[in-house]
Enzyme design. Sequence first.
Site, mmCIF file in Angstrom:
data_model
loop_
_atom_site.group_PDB
_atom_site.id
_atom_site.type_symbol
_atom_site.label_atom_id
_atom_site.label_comp_id
_atom_site.label_asym_id
_atom_site.label_seq_id
_atom_site.Cartn_x
_atom_site.Cartn_y
_atom_site.Cartn_z
ATOM 1 N N TYR A 434 -6.196 -61.403 43.006
ATOM 2 C CA TYR A 434 -5.664 -62.662 42.487
ATOM 3 C C TYR A 434 -6.558 -63.848 42.841
ATOM 4 C CZ TYR A 434 -2.911 -63.056 46.968
ATOM 5 O OH TYR A 434 -2.468 -63.115 48.260
ATOM 6 N N GLU A 435 -6.354 -64.936 42.108
ATOM 7 C CA GLU A 435 -7.196 -66.129 42.170
ATOM 8 C C GLU A 435 -8.651 -65.823 41.803
ATOM 9 O OE1 GLU A 435 -5.616 -68.680 42.181
ATOM 10 O OE2 GLU A 435 -3.735 -67.991 43.043
ATOM 11 N N GLY A 436 -8.845 -64.838 40.958
ATOM 12 C CA GLY A 436 -10.184 -64.456 40.519
ATOM 13 C C GLY A 436 -10.673 -63.256 41.292
#
Length: 592
Positions: A434-436
């Site tokens: 998550y978050e890239g």
Amino acid sequence: MSTYTAPLRDMQFILNEIAGLEEICALPGNEECSVELVESILDEAAKFASGVLDPINRGGDTVGSKCEAGVVTTAPGFKDAYTLFRDTGWNAMPFSPEYGGQGLPAAVTMAVNEMWKSANMAFALCPMLTGGAIEAIAHHASDELKQKYLPKMVEGVWTGTMNLTEPNAGSDLAAICSKARKMDDGTYRVSGTKIFITWGENDVAENIIHLVLARLPDAPPGLKGISLFLVPKFLVNDDGSLGARNDLICSSIEHKLGIHGSPTAVMSYGDNDNCVGYLIGEENKGVGYMFTMMNHARVNVGLEGVGIAERAYQHALWYARERVQGKIIGDKSDEKKTILHHPDVRRLLMECKSRTEAMRTLAYYAAAQIDKAHAGDAAAQARIDLLTPVVKGWSTEQGVELSSSALQVFGGVGFVEETGAAQYYRDSRITTIYEGTTAIQANDLVGRKLAREKVPGAAMKALLSEMTADAEAIAADAKTANIAANLKNGVAALSTAVEWILANYDSAPAAVHAGSVPFLKLTGIVVGGWLMAKSAAVAAKRIAEGSSDGFYTAKLATAEYFAAHQLPFAAAYSAEVVGGAASVFALEEPQF
């Protein structure tokens, strides 16, 4: 089961000796901060982490959050813990005093946040997402929206979320389909479904402020046609009181591998065509605004790698000190000893300890660059821009590896849920996604932060130059000469990879990106090794001055271990970057 204990001595050492806490406290706006105050804050945070958050972590995993008819009930103890967290001012710590915050430096909040993440990562996700939403609103929203929403969010009475992902649009934000249309009163009606919304619905907050990406009817296609909207769970009256429930609902929460205490929601907006939203900033500029939130989150997710690795290490060390099993290789006595005496258990624990210290030092160093950048230091801004994907990508990959190594210390019982070791392994796995994802961080590093920089490679070359100079200085002391030698080799390997990327990016971008993840890991190892070498130099100096403090001998030992066991990987990663692309593309599609 072990109990989390904050590594305060290491935190204070890194803040003071590497991050430059005294210098940070002297920056404009930080005048009320002091080394003594920070020590007190860390002491109190450690008590809260160990006494409040750690005891409910296990229940968060085993019971988790529940959703019935759109109502989410958090795990036992979470609501009370959050109320205490809010009422004791922890949520307000990093934010502007203009909205009720305490305005403490990023380096200080980084250390405190590590404790929350170690003690209870699922809980810590709530204030982390709220903080990101606060940053986006503070930087881009109208004064009216700031005054109306930020004080309650800073206090923690209202929480915040980030709404990007949709069933058909994951990392590709250009595929977003959620819609918004403008009304005569200047508000908007938002509709669509968002998935993977961390703490998207909960019972700890009076209101939840969702930041939602959506398209206007006449918006251009792709990323250039996405706007950002503030969508509250409850509408807010002009006097600040809560009004009617908005037309949004949590349709379900995800059943996940880990972080069970964090409700990950599927959010549905505008089922009755009456979901009120407020535009943040200008139309069609939402992706840029959301990246303010995402950059905040990426550094903090990198810190999750540090926190989960530290907690897994402490749990494994507790077990290694308790468990008696097998004869110790090379031990001639008949004395029964714990598995801490086994050579490979020692190796596993040293891997966890040394690499966690390297990650922690990188995270705090990065936070110090944030503080300096906020004070107008352009070089610090360039440095944090460069290091953000490294902090996120390398630290979370390390967190997964080290939670696995910690589980290995337990042997077979580590695979059994009752020991608690499996939770840290499961919780860590999402952090690289998550978050890239790690690949997205790596693509950002070799693309925007290196090859497509205004002056290609300028920030990285400045860092290489500084690391080279420090390696030369550290080599002058016999106690750190071996560390410096390994660091020099690592810097040379990184430099080779950098030059190859800069020479080949324009003509062979696919080849460069085929090695982007190895390059990210290479950068993390070398920068982490550099900061550990600087730590070793400080420790060696204290020892030379006559200190008998065991902390310094331990710091020197962990730095030596990292240099001997991690920095040699730099050459392998560099070779992978420079010469590995062809084999990535060697198979035709049907051959997979």
